[in-house]
Motif scaffolding. Structure first.
Motif, mmCIF file in Angstrom:
data_model
loop_
_atom_site.group_PDB
_atom_site.id
_atom_site.type_symbol
_atom_site.label_atom_id
_atom_site.label_comp_id
_atom_site.label_asym_id
_atom_site.label_seq_id
_atom_site.Cartn_x
_atom_site.Cartn_y
_atom_site.Cartn_z
ATOM 1 N N ASN A 98 0.823 -1.212 0.000
ATOM 2 C CA ASN A 98 0.000 0.000 0.000
ATOM 3 C C ASN A 98 0.856 1.261 0.000
ATOM 4 O O ASN A 98 0.519 2.241 -0.668
ATOM 5 N N ASP A 99 1.969 1.232 0.739
ATOM 6 C CA ASP A 99 2.872 2.393 0.739
ATOM 7 C C ASP A 99 3.443 2.635 -0.655
ATOM 8 O O ASP A 99 3.559 3.779 -1.096
ATOM 9 N N ALA A 100 3.790 1.561 -1.352
ATOM 10 C CA ALA A 100 4.365 1.703 -2.694
ATOM 11 C C ALA A 100 3.322 2.145 -3.719
ATOM 12 O O ALA A 100 3.599 3.009 -4.559
ATOM 13 N N ILE A 101 2.133 1.569 -3.666
ATOM 14 C CA ILE A 101 1.127 1.825 -4.710
ATOM 15 C C ILE A 101 0.650 3.272 -4.713
ATOM 16 O O ILE A 101 0.191 3.770 -5.732
ATOM 17 N N ALA B 264 2.068 5.035 -7.638
ATOM 18 C CA ALA B 264 1.893 4.418 -8.960
ATOM 19 C C ALA B 264 1.027 5.291 -9.852
ATOM 20 O O ALA B 264 0.222 6.101 -9.368
ATOM 21 N N PRO B 265 1.153 5.099 -11.158
ATOM 22 C CA PRO B 265 0.220 5.755 -12.077
ATOM 23 C C PRO B 265 -1.217 5.295 -11.768
ATOM 24 O O PRO B 265 -1.423 4.170 -11.289
ATOM 25 N N PRO B 266 -2.188 6.137 -12.025
ATOM 26 C CA PRO B 266 -3.578 5.819 -11.664
ATOM 27 C C PRO B 266 -4.078 4.468 -12.192
ATOM 28 O O PRO B 266 -4.779 3.752 -11.480
ATOM 29 N N ARG B 267 -3.701 4.100 -13.407
ATOM 30 C CA ARG B 267 -4.182 2.829 -13.973
ATOM 31 C C ARG B 267 -3.658 1.640 -13.160
ATOM 32 O O ARG B 267 -4.390 0.690 -12.883
ATOM 33 N N LEU B 268 -2.403 1.692 -12.733
ATOM 34 C CA LEU B 268 -1.843 0.607 -11.928
ATOM 35 C C LEU B 268 -2.458 0.588 -10.533
ATOM 36 O O LEU B 268 -2.704 -0.479 -9.965
ATOM 37 N N TYR C 146 -4.393 -2.640 -8.927
ATOM 38 C CA TYR C 146 -4.071 -3.181 -7.602
ATOM 39 C C TYR C 146 -5.323 -3.268 -6.730
ATOM 40 O O TYR C 146 -5.618 -4.312 -6.153
ATOM 41 N N VAL C 147 -6.066 -2.187 -6.654
ATOM 42 C CA VAL C 147 -7.276 -2.163 -5.825
ATOM 43 C C VAL C 147 -8.295 -3.169 -6.352
ATOM 44 O O VAL C 147 -8.866 -3.953 -5.583
ATOM 45 N N SER C 148 -8.504 -3.177 -7.649
ATOM 46 C CA SER C 148 -9.526 -4.052 -8.229
ATOM 47 C C SER C 148 -9.198 -5.527 -8.071
ATOM 48 O O SER C 148 -10.072 -6.329 -7.723
ATOM 49 N N LEU C 149 -7.950 -5.899 -8.340
ATOM 50 C CA LEU C 149 -7.582 -7.310 -8.299
ATOM 51 C C LEU C 149 -7.285 -7.815 -6.893
ATOM 52 O O LEU C 149 -7.698 -8.914 -6.538
ATOM 53 N N TYR C 150 -6.577 -7.034 -6.108
ATOM 54 C CA TYR C 150 -6.045 -7.553 -4.850
ATOM 55 C C TYR C 150 -6.807 -7.085 -3.610
ATOM 56 O O TYR C 150 -6.877 -7.821 -2.628
ATOM 57 N N TYR D 80 -5.476 -7.291 -21.912
ATOM 58 C CA TYR D 80 -5.050 -5.972 -21.439
ATOM 59 C C TYR D 80 -4.928 -5.951 -19.912
ATOM 60 O O TYR D 80 -3.977 -5.384 -19.372
ATOM 61 N N ILE D 81 -5.843 -6.628 -19.232
ATOM 62 C CA ILE D 81 -5.768 -6.719 -17.767
ATOM 63 C C ILE D 81 -4.492 -7.471 -17.374
ATOM 64 O O ILE D 81 -3.785 -7.057 -16.449
ATOM 65 N N GLN D 82 -4.182 -8.542 -18.087
ATOM 66 C CA GLN D 82 -2.939 -9.279 -17.828
ATOM 67 C C GLN D 82 -1.722 -8.387 -18.036
ATOM 68 O O GLN D 82 -0.779 -8.410 -17.239
ATOM 69 N N LYS D 83 -1.753 -7.610 -19.099
ATOM 70 C CA LYS D 83 -0.639 -6.696 -19.401
ATOM 71 C C LYS D 83 -0.466 -5.675 -18.273
ATOM 72 O O LYS D 83 0.653 -5.406 -17.825
ATOM 73 N N LEU D 84 -1.572 -5.111 -17.806
ATOM 74 C CA LEU D 84 -1.505 -4.158 -16.704
ATOM 75 C C LEU D 84 -0.995 -4.817 -15.431
ATOM 76 O O LEU D 84 -0.224 -4.210 -14.673
ATOM 77 N N ASN D 85 -1.386 -6.051 -15.189
ATOM 78 C CA ASN D 85 -0.911 -6.752 -14.004
ATOM 79 C C ASN D 85 0.604 -6.992 -14.091
ATOM 80 O O ASN D 85 1.302 -6.865 -13.093
#
Length: 101
Positions: A43-46, A49-53, A57-61, A80-85
């Motif tokens: 959470n400290d790192a994210i 991050a750019p908004p899309r990443l 993170y929030v959506s998947l994890y 595309y979701i895989q690419k973003l991950n």
């Protein structure tokens, strides 16, 4: 930090949030599980991050979506979701400092 370790820790974070109520109840009796320190680290790192990443993170994890369900909800393709991950894992690899023991 190796990508395999990041993926493993992200799975633990996802598991925690999918069972959050149980972990919170148990922490008052047992104490917080070690995954809580991992959650803080990611959470400290994210936050930087750019908004899309950040969204991935929030959506998947945090919200426990699968690639498929997120693709359906967002209107993006599964690929595309895989690419973003993959970009998310790379972001964490570059932005999380490994604590020296």
């Amino acid at each position: 930090m190796k990508p395999e370790l990041i993926r493993e820790e992200l799975k633990e974070i996802r598991y925690y949030f999918s069972h959050k109520e149980m972990f919170e109840k148990a922490s008052s009796v047992i104490g917080a599980n070690i995954v809580s320190t991992k959650i803080k680290k990611y959470n400290d790192a994210i936050r930087f991050a750019p908004p899309r990443l950040y969204e991935i993170y929030v959506s998947l994890y945090i919200n426990n979506n699968t690639f498929e369900s997120l693709a359906d909800k967002s209107g993006f393709s599964y690929d595309y979701i895989q690419k973003l991950n993959r970009k998310l894992v790379k972001f964490f690899q570059e932005n999380i400092k490994v604590e020296e023991v």
